[in-house]
Design a protein around this motif. Sequence first.
Motif, PDB file in Angstrom:
ATOM      1  N   VAL A 120      15.880  -2.303  -0.081  1.00  0.00           N
ATOM      2  CA  VAL A 120      14.854  -1.554   0.653  1.00  0.00           C
ATOM      3  C   VAL A 120      13.477  -2.080   0.269  1.00  0.00           C
ATOM      4  O   VAL A 120      13.205  -2.358  -0.902  1.00  0.00           O
ATOM      5  N   ALA A 121      12.591  -2.205   1.248  1.00  0.00           N
ATOM      6  CA  ALA A 121      11.187  -2.542   0.982  1.00  0.00           C
ATOM      7  C   ALA A 121      10.336  -1.305   1.204  1.00  0.00           C
ATOM      8  O   ALA A 121      10.412  -0.668   2.254  1.00  0.00           O
ATOM      9  N   MET A 122       9.539  -0.944   0.205  1.00  0.00           N
ATOM     10  CA  MET A 122       8.573   0.141   0.312  1.00  0.00           C
ATOM     11  C   MET A 122       7.236  -0.460   0.699  1.00  0.00           C
ATOM     12  O   MET A 122       6.724  -1.354   0.022  1.00  0.00           O
ATOM     13  N   LEU A 142      13.385  -0.631   5.766  1.00  0.00           N
ATOM     14  CA  LEU A 142      11.941  -0.611   5.560  1.00  0.00           C
ATOM     15  C   LEU A 142      11.480   0.833   5.476  1.00  0.00           C
ATOM     16  O   LEU A 142      11.733   1.630   6.384  1.00  0.00           O
ATOM     17  N   LEU A 143      10.802   1.143   4.398  1.00  0.00           N
ATOM     18  CA  LEU A 143      10.323   2.501   4.154  1.00  0.00           C
ATOM     19  C   LEU A 143       8.803   2.476   4.145  1.00  0.00           C
ATOM     20  O   LEU A 143       8.190   1.808   3.309  1.00  0.00           O
ATOM     21  N   PHE A 144       8.201   3.190   5.082  1.00  0.00           N
ATOM     22  CA  PHE A 144       6.756   3.149   5.276  1.00  0.00           C
ATOM     23  C   PHE A 144       6.066   4.391   4.725  1.00  0.00           C
ATOM     24  O   PHE A 144       6.561   5.513   4.881  1.00  0.00           O
ATOM     25  N   ASP A 145       4.902   4.201   4.139  1.00  0.00           N
ATOM     26  CA  ASP A 145       3.937   5.274   3.974  1.00  0.00           C
ATOM     27  C   ASP A 145       3.367   5.568   5.364  1.00  0.00           C
ATOM     28  O   ASP A 145       3.542   4.780   6.295  1.00  0.00           O
ATOM     29  N   LYS A 146       2.678   6.699   5.512  1.00  0.00           N
ATOM     30  CA  LYS A 146       2.118   7.042   6.830  1.00  0.00           C
ATOM     31  C   LYS A 146       0.639   6.660   6.926  1.00  0.00           C
ATOM     32  O   LYS A 146       0.283   5.676   7.570  1.00  0.00           O
ATOM     33  N   MET A 155      12.728  -0.980  -5.697  1.00  0.00           N
ATOM     34  CA  MET A 155      12.627  -1.546  -4.361  1.00  0.00           C
ATOM     35  C   MET A 155      11.648  -2.717  -4.331  1.00  0.00           C
ATOM     36  O   MET A 155      10.809  -2.862  -5.226  1.00  0.00           O
ATOM     37  N   VAL A 156      11.744  -3.523  -3.299  1.00  0.00           N
ATOM     38  CA  VAL A 156      10.720  -4.525  -3.016  1.00  0.00           C
ATOM     39  C   VAL A 156       9.457  -3.777  -2.586  1.00  0.00           C
ATOM     40  O   VAL A 156       9.541  -2.775  -1.878  1.00  0.00           O
ATOM     41  N   THR A 157       8.296  -4.229  -3.013  1.00  0.00           N
ATOM     42  CA  THR A 157       7.054  -3.524  -2.688  1.00  0.00           C
ATOM     43  C   THR A 157       6.128  -4.422  -1.881  1.00  0.00           C
ATOM     44  O   THR A 157       5.832  -5.551  -2.277  1.00  0.00           O
ATOM     45  N   ILE A 158       5.678  -3.881  -0.743  1.00  0.00           N
ATOM     46  CA  ILE A 158       4.777  -4.603   0.150  1.00  0.00           C
ATOM     47  C   ILE A 158       3.480  -3.804   0.276  1.00  0.00           C
ATOM     48  O   ILE A 158       3.489  -2.662   0.758  1.00  0.00           O
ATOM     49  N   GLY A 159       2.382  -4.386  -0.163  1.00  0.00           N
ATOM     50  CA  GLY A 159       1.083  -3.741  -0.019  1.00  0.00           C
ATOM     51  C   GLY A 159       0.415  -4.162   1.273  1.00  0.00           C
ATOM     52  O   GLY A 159       0.535  -5.315   1.698  1.00  0.00           O
ATOM     53  N   VAL A 160      -0.276  -3.217   1.915  1.00  0.00           N
ATOM     54  CA  VAL A 160      -1.055  -3.531   3.115  1.00  0.00           C
ATOM     55  C   VAL A 160      -2.498  -3.068   2.911  1.00  0.00           C
ATOM     56  O   VAL A 160      -2.762  -2.149   2.123  1.00  0.00           O
ATOM     57  N   LEU A 161      -3.408  -3.683   3.652  1.00  0.00           N
ATOM     58  CA  LEU A 161      -4.837  -3.472   3.424  1.00  0.00           C
ATOM     59  C   LEU A 161      -5.492  -2.645   4.525  1.00  0.00           C
ATOM     60  O   LEU A 161      -6.652  -2.836   4.851  1.00  0.00           O
ATOM     61  N   THR A 162      -4.736  -1.694   5.084  1.00  0.00           N
ATOM     62  CA  THR A 162      -5.271  -0.813   6.120  1.00  0.00           C
ATOM     63  C   THR A 162      -5.604   0.571   5.564  1.00  0.00           C
ATOM     64  O   THR A 162      -5.842   1.510   6.328  1.00  0.00           O
ATOM     65  N   THR A 166      -1.674   2.567  -4.591  1.00  0.00           N
ATOM     66  CA  THR A 166      -0.877   2.346  -5.799  1.00  0.00           C
ATOM     67  C   THR A 166       0.227   3.383  -5.919  1.00  0.00           C
ATOM     68  O   THR A 166       1.297   3.088  -6.460  1.00  0.00           O
ATOM     69  N   HIS A 167       0.005   4.606  -5.421  1.00  0.00           N
ATOM     70  CA  HIS A 167       1.063   5.625  -5.434  1.00  0.00           C
ATOM     71  C   HIS A 167       2.314   5.096  -4.729  1.00  0.00           C
ATOM     72  O   HIS A 167       3.436   5.282  -5.207  1.00  0.00           O
ATOM     73  N   ASP A 168       2.113   4.475  -3.566  1.00  0.00           N
ATOM     74  CA  ASP A 168       3.239   3.954  -2.795  1.00  0.00           C
ATOM     75  C   ASP A 168       3.983   2.873  -3.570  1.00  0.00           C
ATOM     76  O   ASP A 168       5.220   2.878  -3.659  1.00  0.00           O
ATOM     77  N   LEU A 169       3.219   1.948  -4.112  1.00  0.00           N
ATOM     78  CA  LEU A 169       3.822   0.770  -4.733  1.00  0.00           C
ATOM     79  C   LEU A 169       4.413   1.092  -6.100  1.00  0.00           C
ATOM     80  O   LEU A 169       5.460   0.540  -6.466  1.00  0.00           O
ATOM     81  N   ILE A 170       3.773   1.983  -6.844  1.00  0.00           N
ATOM     82  CA  ILE A 170       4.354   2.410  -8.126  1.00  0.00           C
ATOM     83  C   ILE A 170       5.678   3.120  -7.877  1.00  0.00           C
ATOM     84  O   ILE A 170       6.665   2.901  -8.591  1.00  0.00           O
ATOM     85  N   ALA A 171       5.707   3.985  -6.858  1.00  0.00           N
ATOM     86  CA  ALA A 171       6.957   4.666  -6.511  1.00  0.00           C
ATOM     87  C   ALA A 171       8.029   3.647  -6.156  1.00  0.00           C
ATOM     88  O   ALA A 171       9.192   3.772  -6.556  1.00  0.00           O
ATOM     89  N   GLY A 172       7.639   2.616  -5.386  1.00  0.00           N
ATOM     90  CA  GLY A 172       8.595   1.583  -5.021  1.00  0.00           C
ATOM     91  C   GLY A 172       9.130   0.836  -6.225  1.00  0.00           C
ATOM     92  O   GLY A 172      10.337   0.572  -6.332  1.00  0.00           O
ATOM     93  N   ARG A 173       8.254   0.488  -7.150  1.00  0.00           N
ATOM     94  CA  ARG A 173       8.686  -0.205  -8.366  1.00  0.00           C
ATOM     95  C   ARG A 173       9.632   0.684  -9.180  1.00  0.00           C
ATOM     96  O   ARG A 173      10.661   0.214  -9.682  1.00  0.00           O
ATOM     97  N   ARG A 174       9.279   1.951  -9.316  1.00  0.00           N
ATOM     98  CA  ARG A 174      10.121   2.864 -10.089  1.00  0.00           C
ATOM     99  C   ARG A 174      11.494   3.050  -9.451  1.00  0.00           C
ATOM    100  O   ARG A 174      12.485   3.288 -10.142  1.00  0.00           O
ATOM    101  N   ALA A 175      11.538   2.937  -8.133  1.00  0.00           N
ATOM    102  CA  ALA A 175      12.804   3.094  -7.414  1.00  0.00           C
ATOM    103  C   ALA A 175      13.624   1.810  -7.408  1.00  0.00           C
ATOM    104  O   ALA A 175      14.779   1.815  -6.983  1.00  0.00           O
TER     105      ALA A 175
END
Length: 230
Positions: A176-178, A6-10, A194-201, A183-192
């Motif tokens: 790996v799940a990003m 699991l790879l998290f944004d901060k 990876m599975v992409t998980i969006g959160v609403l925080t 959108t920066h996080d999820l676009i990076a995940g798609r380009r890599a």
Amino acid sequence: MTIQALLFDKDGTLFDFSKTWNNYTLGVIEHFAAGSAERMQWIAETIEFDLVGCAFLPTSPIIAGTNREAAELLASAIDGKDADEVEIYLSESAKHVPLAPVLPLKPYLSDLKENGFALGVVTNDSEQAARDHLRSAEALDVFDFVAGYDSGFGEKPDPDPLLAFAQQIKSTPDKVAMIGDSTHDLIAGRRAGMVTIGVLTGLATETVLAEFADVILPDISHIPDWLTSA
């Protein structure tokens, strides 16, 4: 689907974006406005920050940008300040920001670790700031990998820092799940790949994230149940 890591944004993912950064940003604007209401308004408009609501507009480039990009944008609105000087101020002042973790990070992340997941953080903040913030939340030692925009791998939405994580833990990107709030996080995940998980925080809405997310969850606390069901 098998997820091994699991790879998290901060900011906006591990830490609630608005609760952590809105009041801090208002203080930054006040600092550089130096008592001038007109200058304060101009700085706020430049970085797309609502002074009345004390909140970033969803379109603000600072939300997903690097610390350097934020410094350059602020400097463009401040007479007599260059980006280097502003960046130093941001780096030093951000060390003392009251953090608002989405949940108690140490037990949450330790449980994931004990269940066999490798853990990483990729942020467009600096690596040192990320380490300082994670250490403050007593969570730094749980992570196998921490990278910022200045770690030598590039910055999101480029996939390279994400791929560096997969390489370090000796996993393939599809395992790996990003996880991120922008959108920066999820676009990076798609380009890599990876599975992409969006959160609403963060500030992005479900509608904005939907195009790039395999799943959207209210916050990271829902990830363990999703992993079980998936």
